[in-house]
Write a protein that holds these residues in place. Structure first.
Motif, PDB file in Angstrom:
ATOM      1  N   LEU A   1       0.850  -1.111   0.073  1.00 40.81           N
ATOM      2  CA  LEU A   1       0.124   0.194   0.059  1.00 40.81           C
ATOM      3  C   LEU A   1       0.950   1.392   0.123  1.00 40.81           C
ATOM      4  CD1 LEU A   1      -2.840  -1.109   2.527  1.00 40.81           C
ATOM      5  CD2 LEU A   1      -2.869  -0.812   0.177  1.00 40.81           C
ATOM      6  N   ALA A   2       2.056   1.309   0.799  1.00 36.54           N
ATOM      7  CA  ALA A   2       3.065   2.434   0.675  1.00 36.54           C
ATOM      8  C   ALA A   2       3.504   2.790  -0.830  1.00 36.54           C
ATOM      9  CB  ALA A   2       4.165   2.166   1.412  1.00 36.54           C
ATOM     10  N   ARG A   3       3.775   1.527  -1.630  1.00 35.48           N
ATOM     11  CA  ARG A   3       3.894   1.788  -2.856  1.00 35.48           C
ATOM     12  C   ARG A   3       3.068   2.367  -3.712  1.00 35.48           C
ATOM     13  NH1 ARG A   3       5.749  -3.705  -3.090  1.00 35.48           N
ATOM     14  NH2 ARG A   3       7.939  -3.853  -2.243  1.00 35.48           N
ATOM     15  N   LEU A   4       1.877   1.846  -3.704  1.00 37.18           N
ATOM     16  CA  LEU A   4       0.706   2.570  -4.226  1.00 37.18           C
ATOM     17  C   LEU A   4       0.626   4.083  -4.043  1.00 37.18           C
ATOM     18  CD1 LEU A   4      -2.264  -0.136  -4.334  1.00 37.18           C
ATOM     19  CD2 LEU A   4      -0.475   0.472  -6.134  1.00 37.18           C
TER      20      LEU A   4
ATOM     21  N   ALA B   1       9.253  14.996  -2.655  1.00 39.43           N
ATOM     22  CA  ALA B   1      10.023  15.719  -2.165  1.00 39.43           C
ATOM     23  C   ALA B   1      11.001  14.952  -1.087  1.00 39.43           C
ATOM     24  CB  ALA B   1       9.357  16.984  -1.240  1.00 39.43           C
ATOM     25  N   GLU B   2      10.932  13.586  -1.115  1.00 45.06           N
ATOM     26  CA  GLU B   2      11.499  12.853  -0.328  1.00 45.06           C
ATOM     27  C   GLU B   2      12.110  11.641  -1.148  1.00 45.06           C
ATOM     28  OE1 GLU B   2       8.760  11.630   2.634  1.00 45.06           O
ATOM     29  OE2 GLU B   2       9.900  10.271   3.756  1.00 45.06           O
ATOM     30  N   PRO B   3      13.083  11.216  -0.693  1.00 40.81           N
ATOM     31  CA  PRO B   3      13.635   9.952  -1.604  1.00 40.81           C
ATOM     32  C   PRO B   3      12.716   8.790  -1.425  1.00 40.81           C
ATOM     33  CG  PRO B   3      15.596  10.972  -0.025  1.00 40.81           C
ATOM     34  CD  PRO B   3      14.162  11.654   0.213  1.00 40.81           C
ATOM     35  N   GLU B   4      12.348   8.037  -2.373  1.00 38.12           N
ATOM     36  CA  GLU B   4      11.409   7.048  -2.504  1.00 38.12           C
ATOM     37  C   GLU B   4      11.829   6.023  -1.185  1.00 38.12           C
ATOM     38  OE1 GLU B   4      10.902   5.126  -6.279  1.00 38.12           O
ATOM     39  OE2 GLU B   4       9.627   3.594  -5.402  1.00 38.12           O
ATOM     40  N   ALA B   5      12.750   5.448  -1.096  1.00 38.93           N
ATOM     41  CA  ALA B   5      13.195   4.397  -0.181  1.00 38.93           C
ATOM     42  C   ALA B   5      12.867   4.686   1.191  1.00 38.93           C
ATOM     43  CB  ALA B   5      14.679   4.034  -0.149  1.00 38.93           C
ATOM     44  N   ALA B   6      13.130   6.060   1.461  1.00 35.21           N
ATOM     45  CA  ALA B   6      12.836   6.840   2.844  1.00 35.21           C
ATOM     46  C   ALA B   6      11.130   6.942   2.945  1.00 35.21           C
ATOM     47  CB  ALA B   6      13.363   7.866   2.927  1.00 35.21           C
TER      48      ALA B   6
END
Ligand SMILES: CC(C)(COP(=O)(O)OP(=O)(O)OC[C@H]1O[C@@H](n2cnc3c(N)ncnc32)[C@H](O)[C@@H]1OP(=O)(O)O)[C@@H](O)C(=O)NCCC(=O)NCCS
Length: 155
Positions: A17-20, A32-37
């Motif tokens: 769900l976080a990926r979606l 505005a934030e790195p994807e992994a973080a």
């Protein structure tokens, strides 16, 4: 196309769900934030909220064991009142279907499941902020522009 099943989300769905959520928001505007973080922070938030009674609820659309869409609902408690009026509003957010699965009815099924819950639990108003393209979908489910609601933005 396999059958699409709508079910309530559980904490174990949080990573997907976080990926979606990232896909959804980062296509509307640059992240505005790195994807992994973001994925780590958001998955922890979602796992926590989905396990916490009275907090956010979420429904997912699943096709062939793959989550292809989601919708989130926050129950907004009202102050108890002595008149015959429901004591809960609802805020819908992050209705999203993977791009390759859009425009095939999945979003409508998700919204329907969420609104059936709102009816069963006797929610009062259900509010949301639509994207321009999705207004027609919400209108079909009875959402309308109101004149008795005020919103204040910062700045
Ligand atoms: C909005 C969305 C969840 C709808 O799910 P869906 O499975 O595509 O929708 P359905 O097939 O059930 O219904 C079609 C309606 O969805 C909306 N829709 C379709 N494609 C869309 C898109 N790319 N973006 C936004 N809304 C879209 C329209 O209202 C459409 O109705 P219309 O063709 O009569 O105008 C999905 O298209 C999506 O994830 N869009 C991108 C994210 C988004 O805008 N979410 C809304 C947040 S408020």
């Amino acid at each position: 196309m396999d059958e699409v099943v709508i079910r309530a989300a559980v904490s174990a769905d949080a990573t997907v769900l976080a990926r979606l959520r990232y896909q959804f928001r980062s296509t509307l505007e640059p992240a505005a934030e790195p994807e992994a973080a973001f994925l780590g922070r958001c998955a922890a938030w979602m796992a926590d909220r989905l396990a916490r009674p009275g907090s956010w609820l979420c429904w997912v659309a699943v096709e062939a064991d793959v989550v292809i869409g989601m919708v989130w609902l926050l129950p907004l408690e009202k102050i108890p009142n002595p008149v015959a009026e429901s004591e809960r509003h609802g805020y819908i957010s992050s209705l999203y279907v993977r791009p390759e699965c859009q425009a095939g009815g999945v979003g409508s099924h998700l919204l329907d499941a969420c609104l059936r819950h709102c009816r069963a639990e006797q929610y009062d108003a259900v509010i949301l902020w639509p994207t321009p393209r999705s207004r027609s979908l919400y209108a079909r489910f009875g959402f309308e522009v109101r004149e008795d609601l005020l919103e204040r933005r910062p700045g």
